[in-house]
Design a protein around this motif. Structure first.
Motif, PDB file in Angstrom:
ATOM      1  N   LEU A   1       0.732  -1.168  -0.160  1.00 26.20           N
ATOM      2  CA  LEU A   1      -0.187   0.063   0.107  1.00 26.20           C
ATOM      3  C   LEU A   1       0.784   1.275   0.011  1.00 26.20           C
ATOM      4  O   LEU A   1       1.888   1.387   0.540  1.00 26.20           O
ATOM      5  N   ASP A   2       0.336   2.295  -0.543  1.00 26.93           N
ATOM      6  CA  ASP A   2       1.242   3.494  -0.600  1.00 26.93           C
ATOM      7  C   ASP A   2       2.808   3.570  -0.991  1.00 26.93           C
ATOM      8  O   ASP A   2       3.328   3.970  -0.087  1.00 26.93           O
ATOM      9  N   LYS A   3       2.770   2.880  -2.117  1.00 29.58           N
ATOM     10  CA  LYS A   3       4.500   2.618  -2.230  1.00 29.58           C
ATOM     11  C   LYS A   3       4.923   4.134  -2.878  1.00 29.58           C
ATOM     12  O   LYS A   3       5.637   3.549  -4.100  1.00 29.58           O
ATOM     13  N   GLY A   4       4.981   4.988  -2.273  1.00 26.24           N
ATOM     14  CA  GLY A   4       5.335   6.338  -2.932  1.00 26.24           C
ATOM     15  C   GLY A   4       7.026   6.122  -2.762  1.00 26.24           C
ATOM     16  O   GLY A   4       7.466   5.302  -1.922  1.00 26.24           O
ATOM     17  N   LYS A   5       7.714   6.818  -3.831  1.00 30.07           N
ATOM     18  CA  LYS A   5       9.279   6.687  -3.701  1.00 30.07           C
ATOM     19  C   LYS A   5       9.619   7.316  -2.312  1.00 30.07           C
ATOM     20  O   LYS A   5       9.159   8.481  -1.696  1.00 30.07           O
TER      21      LYS A   5
ATOM     22  N   LYS B   1      10.198   6.309   0.492  1.00 29.07           N
ATOM     23  CA  LYS B   1       9.619   6.180   1.767  1.00 29.07           C
ATOM     24  C   LYS B   1      10.247   4.923   2.482  1.00 29.07           C
ATOM     25  O   LYS B   1      10.897   4.269   2.073  1.00 29.07           O
TER      26      LYS B   1
ATOM     27  N   ALA C   1       6.228   0.971   4.350  1.00 27.70           N
ATOM     28  CA  ALA C   1       5.108   0.780   3.668  1.00 27.70           C
ATOM     29  C   ALA C   1       4.115  -0.158   4.477  1.00 27.70           C
ATOM     30  O   ALA C   1       4.784  -1.366   4.815  1.00 27.70           O
ATOM     31  N   GLU C   2       3.057   0.088   4.275  1.00 22.04           N
ATOM     32  CA  GLU C   2       1.973  -1.130   5.094  1.00 22.04           C
ATOM     33  C   GLU C   2       1.489  -1.960   3.680  1.00 22.04           C
ATOM     34  O   GLU C   2       1.601  -1.741   2.636  1.00 22.04           O
ATOM     35  N   THR C   3       1.272  -3.376   4.303  1.00 17.51           N
ATOM     36  CA  THR C   3       0.683  -4.143   3.048  1.00 17.51           C
ATOM     37  C   THR C   3      -0.660  -4.704   3.570  1.00 17.51           C
ATOM     38  O   THR C   3      -1.293  -4.199   4.444  1.00 17.51           O
ATOM     39  N   SER C   4      -1.452  -5.375   2.356  1.00 15.55           N
ATOM     40  CA  SER C   4      -2.527  -5.887   2.658  1.00 15.55           C
ATOM     41  C   SER C   4      -2.792  -6.743   3.914  1.00 15.55           C
ATOM     42  O   SER C   4      -4.045  -6.821   4.350  1.00 15.55           O
TER      43      SER C   4
ATOM     44  N   GLU D   1       4.474  -5.193   7.689  1.00 18.21           N
ATOM     45  CA  GLU D   1       4.870  -3.925   7.138  1.00 18.21           C
ATOM     46  C   GLU D   1       6.176  -4.059   6.614  1.00 18.21           C
ATOM     47  O   GLU D   1       7.165  -5.100   6.916  1.00 18.21           O
TER      48      GLU D   1
END
Ligand SMILES: Nc1ncnc2c1ncn2[C@@H]1O[C@H](COP(=O)(O)OP(=O)(O)OP(=O)(O)O)[C@@H](O)[C@H]1O
Ligand SMILES: O=P(O)(O)OC[C@H]1O[C@H](OP(=O)(O)OP(=O)(O)O)[C@H](O)[C@@H]1O
Ligand SMILES: [Mg+2]
Length: 285
Positions: free
Chosen positions: A27-31, A33, A36-39, A44
């Motif tokens: 989730l939210d894999k912005g550069k 970072k 990141a959280e996962t489903s 994490e």
């Protein structure tokens, strides 16, 4: 639980791909970072340099890590190597200029200079060979160092061989094979065994799936035995009724992807029709 994964470089994308296929959506894999959280709310991701991940795992910054075997060996960490993830495949090699006197590892002498990004693996390699050249550590562009006169030979990674050829270097000897591996912190393996094996199982199922294809076909009933003989299958083919044609059976089977080419030709020759080949996302035996 935290999984440390590469934040960039050539193993970044295949790692994210693998996690996605395993159902651990990022989730939210912005550069740029760090996390990141996962489903899976209990998993994490911690993004780090591929080469730093072994130490992060040893020190417990994350319970599980995805990184390459070359860095795992280079850092000499005390971690549990759980499985080969079979991508990022390359060889670490000793290479020397094509026009040099070095043709064999035996030609390396104590007064020579070896440039590498892997000083520890390199020292161990030469120690086993009973020679101790000077090891000079660099952080990239290793292949150009013989040309500028600071190296007699290098130890570096290669896969296609293009970089070595471009720099007129030839392989003298393979030092090790490398690929991306799954590792875990040793204490975490005791404390969070269940969760770690859940992740391992998920990744394993993707790798298993990538090596197989799902084949479906319609087969004339009188050719079934002949067709079955050609099909190894994960647990034998599944045979089903075809509503619209009494003389036909539908055959479904999982086969090695490496055998598909020949198999399809053989099946066609025997009389199979409407053959469909599809890829498999995951296999959980
Ligand atoms: N030529 C190659 N072919 C296949 N895999 C390679 C090759 N070179 C390196 N690798 C693998 O990829 C890993 C990381 O390499 P890469 O250089 O892409 O990442 P990095 O070093 O983290 O990033 P950067 O290039 O920005 O320093 C290496 O440890 C190695 O296992
Ligand atoms: O055998 P080849 O296919 O030519 O690959 C070899 C090159 O790949 C790696 O570098 P990378 O591309 O990761 O660049 P980097 O040196 O910037 O990390 C490695 O350090 C070699 O230089
Ligand atoms: Mg690199």
């Amino acid at each position: 639980m935290k999984i440390a994964v590469p934040n960039k470089g050539r193993v970044y994308e295949p790692t994210i791909d693998l996690l996605e296929k395993a159902g651990l959506h990022v989730l939210d894999k912005g550069k740029r970072k760090l996390f990141a959280e996962t489903s899976d709310p209990s998993v994490e991701l911690l993004f780090a340099r591929t080469g730093d991940i072994p130490e992060y795992i040893q020190d417990g910054a994350a319970e599980v890590g995805i990184t390459s075997l070359d860095f795992i060996r280079e850092t000499e960490v005390d971690v549990e190597v759980l499985m080969d993830l079979e991508y990022g495949k390359a060889e670490m090699v000793l290479a020397a200029p094509e026009d040099s006197e070095i043709e064999l590892t035996d030609d390396i002498t104590d007064d020579m200079k070896i440039v590498t990004e892997f000083p520890s693996v390199s020292s161990n390699f030469f120690e086993k060979k009973g020679v101790s050249p000077e090891i000079i550590e660099v952080s990239g562009a290793t292949e150009m160092t013989p040309q500028v006169g600071i190296a007699d030979a290098i130890i570096d990674l290669t896969s296609t061989g293009t970089t070595l050829r471009m720099n007129r270097l030839e392989i003298i000897e393979k030092v090790m094979d490398t690929s991306v591996h799954l590792i875990s912190n040793k204490d975490a393996l005791e404390d969070s065994k269940e969760k770690i094996f859940e992740v391992k199982r998920a990744l394993e199922s993707v790798i298993r799936g990538e090596k197989k294809k799902y084949v479906m076909m319609n087969a004339p009933k009188d050719k079934l035995d002949e067709i079955k003989e050609k099909l190894p299958g994960l647990s034998g083919p599944t045979i089903m009724r075809v509503e619209s044609n009494n003389g036909m059976k539908a055959v479904h089977v999982v086969v090695d992807e490496s055998k598909i080419y020949k198999l399809i030709n053989d099946l066609k020759e025997i009389g199979a029709q409407d053959i469909l080949v599809t890829s498999i996302d995951r296999i959980v035996p």
